[in-house]
Scaffold this motif. Structure first.
Motif, PDB file in Angstrom:
ATOM      1  N   HIS A 104       0.869  -1.173   0.000  1.00 53.10           N
ATOM      2  CA  HIS A 104       0.000   0.000   0.000  1.00 53.10           C
ATOM      3  C   HIS A 104       0.903   1.219   0.000  1.00 53.10           C
ATOM      4  O   HIS A 104       1.643   1.454   0.963  1.00 53.10           O
ATOM      5  N   SER A 105       0.889   1.988  -1.089  1.00 52.21           N
ATOM      6  CA  SER A 105       1.798   3.130  -1.219  1.00 52.21           C
ATOM      7  C   SER A 105       1.041   4.435  -1.073  1.00 52.21           C
ATOM      8  O   SER A 105      -0.190   4.482  -1.121  1.00 52.21           O
ATOM      9  N   CYS A 106       1.806   5.509  -0.927  1.00 56.73           N
ATOM     10  CA  CYS A 106       1.219   6.835  -0.725  1.00 56.73           C
ATOM     11  C   CYS A 106       0.551   7.312  -2.012  1.00 56.73           C
ATOM     12  O   CYS A 106       0.877   6.835  -3.107  1.00 56.73           O
ATOM     13  N   PRO A 107      -0.379   8.265  -1.924  1.00 57.00           N
ATOM     14  CA  PRO A 107      -1.072   8.749  -3.130  1.00 57.00           C
ATOM     15  C   PRO A 107      -0.129   9.300  -4.190  1.00 57.00           C
ATOM     16  O   PRO A 107      -0.431   9.223  -5.377  1.00 57.00           O
ATOM     17  N   ALA A 108       1.009   9.862  -3.780  1.00 59.15           N
ATOM     18  CA  ALA A 108       1.926  10.458  -4.759  1.00 59.15           C
ATOM     19  C   ALA A 108       2.445   9.430  -5.759  1.00 59.15           C
ATOM     20  O   ALA A 108       2.660   9.731  -6.932  1.00 59.15           O
ATOM     21  N   VAL A 109       2.668   8.204  -5.294  1.00 54.90           N
ATOM     22  CA  VAL A 109       3.096   7.114  -6.172  1.00 54.90           C
ATOM     23  C   VAL A 109       2.244   5.896  -5.823  1.00 54.90           C
ATOM     24  O   VAL A 109       2.605   5.097  -4.963  1.00 54.90           O
ATOM     25  N   ASN A 110       1.112   5.770  -6.478  1.00 54.38           N
ATOM     26  CA  ASN A 110       0.205   4.666  -6.202  1.00 54.38           C
ATOM     27  C   ASN A 110       0.580   3.486  -7.099  1.00 54.38           C
ATOM     28  O   ASN A 110       0.327   3.496  -8.302  1.00 54.38           O
ATOM     29  N   LEU A 111       1.188   2.472  -6.493  1.00 48.91           N
ATOM     30  CA  LEU A 111       1.693   1.345  -7.284  1.00 48.91           C
ATOM     31  C   LEU A 111       0.577   0.613  -8.017  1.00 48.91           C
ATOM     32  O   LEU A 111       0.753   0.192  -9.168  1.00 48.91           O
ATOM     33  N   LEU A 112      -0.570   0.448  -7.380  1.00 49.65           N
ATOM     34  CA  LEU A 112      -1.680  -0.256  -8.023  1.00 49.65           C
ATOM     35  C   LEU A 112      -2.175   0.516  -9.241  1.00 49.65           C
ATOM     36  O   LEU A 112      -2.378  -0.059 -10.316  1.00 49.65           O
ATOM     37  N   SER A 113      -2.367   1.820  -9.083  1.00 51.80           N
ATOM     38  CA  SER A 113      -2.842   2.644 -10.211  1.00 51.80           C
ATOM     39  C   SER A 113      -1.837   2.636 -11.353  1.00 51.80           C
ATOM     40  O   SER A 113      -2.207   2.542 -12.527  1.00 51.80           O
ATOM     41  N   LEU A 114      -0.550   2.737 -11.005  1.00 57.72           N
ATOM     42  CA  LEU A 114       0.490   2.727 -12.033  1.00 57.72           C
ATOM     43  C   LEU A 114       0.524   1.395 -12.765  1.00 57.72           C
ATOM     44  O   LEU A 114       0.732   1.342 -13.976  1.00 57.72           O
ATOM     45  N   TYR A 115       0.318   0.298 -12.027  1.00 60.06           N
ATOM     46  CA  TYR A 115       0.353  -1.010 -12.671  1.00 60.06           C
ATOM     47  C   TYR A 115      -0.842  -1.187 -13.622  1.00 60.06           C
ATOM     48  O   TYR A 115      -0.730  -1.848 -14.655  1.00 60.06           O
ATOM     49  N   LYS A 116      -1.963  -0.575 -13.293  1.00 59.47           N
ATOM     50  CA  LYS A 116      -3.133  -0.658 -14.168  1.00 59.47           C
ATOM     51  C   LYS A 116      -2.931   0.156 -15.444  1.00 59.47           C
ATOM     52  O   LYS A 116      -3.586  -0.100 -16.458  1.00 59.47           O
ATOM     53  N   ASP A 117      -2.044   1.149 -15.379  1.00 60.20           N
ATOM     54  CA  ASP A 117      -1.761   1.983 -16.541  1.00 60.20           C
ATOM     55  C   ASP A 117      -0.764   1.261 -17.448  1.00 60.20           C
ATOM     56  O   ASP A 117       0.266   0.771 -16.992  1.00 60.20           O
ATOM     57  N   GLN A 118      -1.067   1.210 -18.743  1.00 67.53           N
ATOM     58  CA  GLN A 118      -0.232   0.439 -19.664  1.00 67.53           C
ATOM     59  C   GLN A 118       1.202   0.962 -19.714  1.00 67.53           C
ATOM     60  O   GLN A 118       2.152   0.185 -19.835  1.00 67.53           O
ATOM     61  N   GLN A 119       1.385   2.263 -19.610  1.00 69.52           N
ATOM     62  CA  GLN A 119       2.728   2.834 -19.671  1.00 69.52           C
ATOM     63  C   GLN A 119       3.502   2.606 -18.371  1.00 69.52           C
ATOM     64  O   GLN A 119       4.723   2.469 -18.386  1.00 69.52           O
ATOM     65  N   GLY A 120       2.796   2.558 -17.243  1.00 67.98           N
ATOM     66  CA  GLY A 120       3.488   2.390 -15.971  1.00 67.98           C
ATOM     67  C   GLY A 120       3.691   0.943 -15.569  1.00 67.98           C
ATOM     68  O   GLY A 120       4.475   0.648 -14.654  1.00 67.98           O
ATOM     69  N   LYS A 121       3.017   0.022 -16.244  1.00 66.20           N
ATOM     70  CA  LYS A 121       3.028  -1.402 -15.871  1.00 66.20           C
ATOM     71  C   LYS A 121       4.445  -1.959 -15.819  1.00 66.20           C
ATOM     72  O   LYS A 121       4.854  -2.605 -14.840  1.00 66.20           O
ATOM     73  N   PHE A 122       5.236  -1.728 -16.870  1.00 68.75           N
ATOM     74  CA  PHE A 122       6.584  -2.298 -16.927  1.00 68.75           C
ATOM     75  C   PHE A 122       7.472  -1.710 -15.835  1.00 68.75           C
ATOM     76  O   PHE A 122       8.263  -2.434 -15.211  1.00 68.75           O
ATOM     77  N   SER A 123       7.355  -0.411 -15.578  1.00 66.17           N
ATOM     78  CA  SER A 123       8.181   0.227 -14.553  1.00 66.17           C
ATOM     79  C   SER A 123       7.879  -0.334 -13.169  1.00 66.17           C
ATOM     80  O   SER A 123       8.791  -0.577 -12.371  1.00 66.17           O
ATOM     81  N   VAL A 124       6.586  -0.557 -12.874  1.00 67.50           N
ATOM     82  CA  VAL A 124       6.219  -1.135 -11.577  1.00 67.50           C
ATOM     83  C   VAL A 124       6.771  -2.554 -11.466  1.00 67.50           C
ATOM     84  O   VAL A 124       7.323  -2.934 -10.421  1.00 67.50           O
ATOM     85  N   PHE A 125       6.638  -3.331 -12.538  1.00 69.53           N
ATOM     86  CA  PHE A 125       7.162  -4.702 -12.500  1.00 69.53           C
ATOM     87  C   PHE A 125       8.679  -4.693 -12.295  1.00 69.53           C
ATOM     88  O   PHE A 125       9.220  -5.504 -11.536  1.00 69.53           O
ATOM     89  N   LYS A 126       9.359  -3.751 -12.932  1.00 70.34           N
ATOM     90  CA  LYS A 126      10.815  -3.664 -12.776  1.00 70.34           C
ATOM     91  C   LYS A 126      11.184  -3.333 -11.337  1.00 70.34           C
ATOM     92  O   LYS A 126      12.141  -3.899 -10.789  1.00 70.34           O
ATOM     93  N   VAL A 127      10.446  -2.425 -10.704  1.00 73.81           N
ATOM     94  CA  VAL A 127      10.680  -2.087  -9.292  1.00 73.81           C
ATOM     95  C   VAL A 127      10.558  -3.341  -8.425  1.00 73.81           C
ATOM     96  O   VAL A 127      11.406  -3.617  -7.571  1.00 73.81           O
ATOM     97  N   LEU A 128       9.492  -4.116  -8.662  1.00 75.09           N
ATOM     98  CA  LEU A 128       9.256  -5.320  -7.862  1.00 75.09           C
ATOM     99  C   LEU A 128      10.336  -6.377  -8.106  1.00 75.09           C
ATOM    100  O   LEU A 128      10.826  -7.011  -7.170  1.00 75.09           O
ATOM    101  N   LYS A 129      10.717  -6.549  -9.364  1.00 77.40           N
ATOM    102  CA  LYS A 129      11.716  -7.562  -9.705  1.00 77.40           C
ATOM    103  C   LYS A 129      13.075  -7.202  -9.103  1.00 77.40           C
ATOM    104  O   LYS A 129      13.773  -8.072  -8.547  1.00 77.40           O
ATOM    105  N   LEU A 130      13.460  -5.948  -9.187  1.00 75.36           N
ATOM    106  CA  LEU A 130      14.734  -5.515  -8.618  1.00 75.36           C
ATOM    107  C   LEU A 130      14.728  -5.679  -7.100  1.00 75.36           C
ATOM    108  O   LEU A 130      15.737  -6.094  -6.507  1.00 75.36           O
ATOM    109  N   THR A 131      13.604  -5.369  -6.480  1.00 72.43           N
ATOM    110  CA  THR A 131      13.499  -5.499  -5.027  1.00 72.43           C
ATOM    111  C   THR A 131      13.633  -6.958  -4.598  1.00 72.43           C
ATOM    112  O   THR A 131      14.364  -7.278  -3.652  1.00 72.43           O
ATOM    113  N   LEU A 132      12.945  -7.856  -5.292  1.00 68.49           N
ATOM    114  CA  LEU A 132      13.029  -9.276  -4.959  1.00 68.49           C
ATOM    115  C   LEU A 132      14.425  -9.825  -5.217  1.00 68.49           C
ATOM    116  O   LEU A 132      14.931 -10.653  -4.461  1.00 68.49           O
TER     117      LEU A 132
END
Length: 309
Positions: A28-56
């Motif tokens: 659950h992220s802050c409104p300034a960077v909402n990970l769920l909303s970004l992932y639903k957006d086609q342009q933000g999807k890859f960036s969110v996945f990259k954040v998660l993959k790098l973190t793991l």
């Protein structure tokens, strides 16, 4: 059976034989960077996945031992379903999660890749089946047992597989749809690659190795001897697809090895690249970085070959 005997049985069950398990990390992220909303957006999807993959990758100690199966819309939470295939990687992840390192890594990668604020406020919860692991992180063996008992009930989503393939292509410096060679250009044998629109094949190559091999000690020495003051430029080119060379890493290397001189600074740069990338630290990636840095003569020196006519 007493508590100590139960813990011994738990330890044996997770250490012996093939081991798999499943956990879901809710974010659950802050409104300034909402990970769920970004992932639903086609342009933000890859960036969110990259954040998660790098973190793991940071928290599990590498690319092996886990895979992301699915991302869940649990509004307002984003759920990351992870399959663990190695008990050691799972244990490292749990230790990182318990220490707060996972949250810190998430925040750092999100700020860099999603252009968020300096510090991203994140709330996390880790579950395995019906068990909330946040309540028992002081007992890693119990957490491992819960994850092991929560076996994955699905294969990896096609969307996740596509995102993973896109990320691998980016990390290796490939373009998703490479242009076809024109008829005038020579065919590229399997043990060669194109450099300056010409085919190169080092004569010293072992018959069982392709030219795009893992970087070796000789490559380190030639690079360090020849790159001079341009080592930072090459580092930035390599850093486009190497997390270990991003951010202040190159400036830190310059400061740390300033007294040792340019050779040592360059040597430590390429050494760090090799250590971070492992088997993906290949000659072709260094040659591309040298080309991007307009150091083609050094690339030719490292290749130590004339183009095949």
């Amino acid at each position: 059976m007493d508590i100590m005997d139960e813990k011994k049985m738990v330890t044996l069950s997770v250490e012996d034989g093939p081991w798999t398990g499943c956990a879901v990390l809710f974010l659950h992220s802050c409104p300034a960077v909402n990970l769920l909303s970004l992932y639903k957006d086609q342009q933000g999807k890859f960036s969110v996945f990259k954040v998660l993959k790098l973190t793991l990758t940071d928290s599990a100690g590498g690319l092996e031992g886990y895979e992301i199966l699915k991302l869940h819309d649990a509004d307002p939470l984003l759920g990351v379903e992870v399959k663990f295939e190695d008990v050691a990687a799972c244990r490292r992840f749990l230790q990182s999660y318990g220490s707060g390192a996972v949250q810190q890594s998430l925040s750092q990668h999100a700020c860099r890749l999603l252009h968020g604020p300096q510090e991203l406020a994140l709330e996390t919860q880790l579950k395995a089946g019906t068990h909330t692991l946040d309540f028992c992180l002081d007992d890693l063996e119990l957490c491992l047992q819960h994850i092991h008992q929560s076996q994955p009930g699905r294969l990896r989503d096609d969307e996740i597989a596509e995102l993973d393939q896109q990320l691998q292509s980016q990390a290796l410096g490939h373009i998703p749809h490479p242009p076809t060679l024109s008829q005038e250009e020579p065919p590229v044998p399997s043990n060669c690659f194109l450099f300056q629109k010409r085919v190169f094949a080092p004569p010293t190559l072992s018959p069982d190795l392709s030219e795009d091999r893992i970087l070796a000690a000789g490559d380190l020495q030639r690079f360090s001897n020849g790159v001079g003051r341009d080592w930072r430029k090459v580092g930035r080119a390599l850093g486009k697809n190497c997390c270990a060379l991003k951010g202040p890493a190159i400036d830190n290397l310059a400061y740390e090895y300033e007294r040792e001189g340019l050779y040592e600074q360059a040597y430590q740069l390429l050494s760090r690249f090799i250590q971070a990338e492992g088997r993906a630290a290949r000659l072709g990636r260094l040659v591309r970085a040298l080309e991007d840095s307009k150091l083609t003569s050094l690339a030719e020196n490292i290749l130590d070959s004339q183009p095949r006519e």
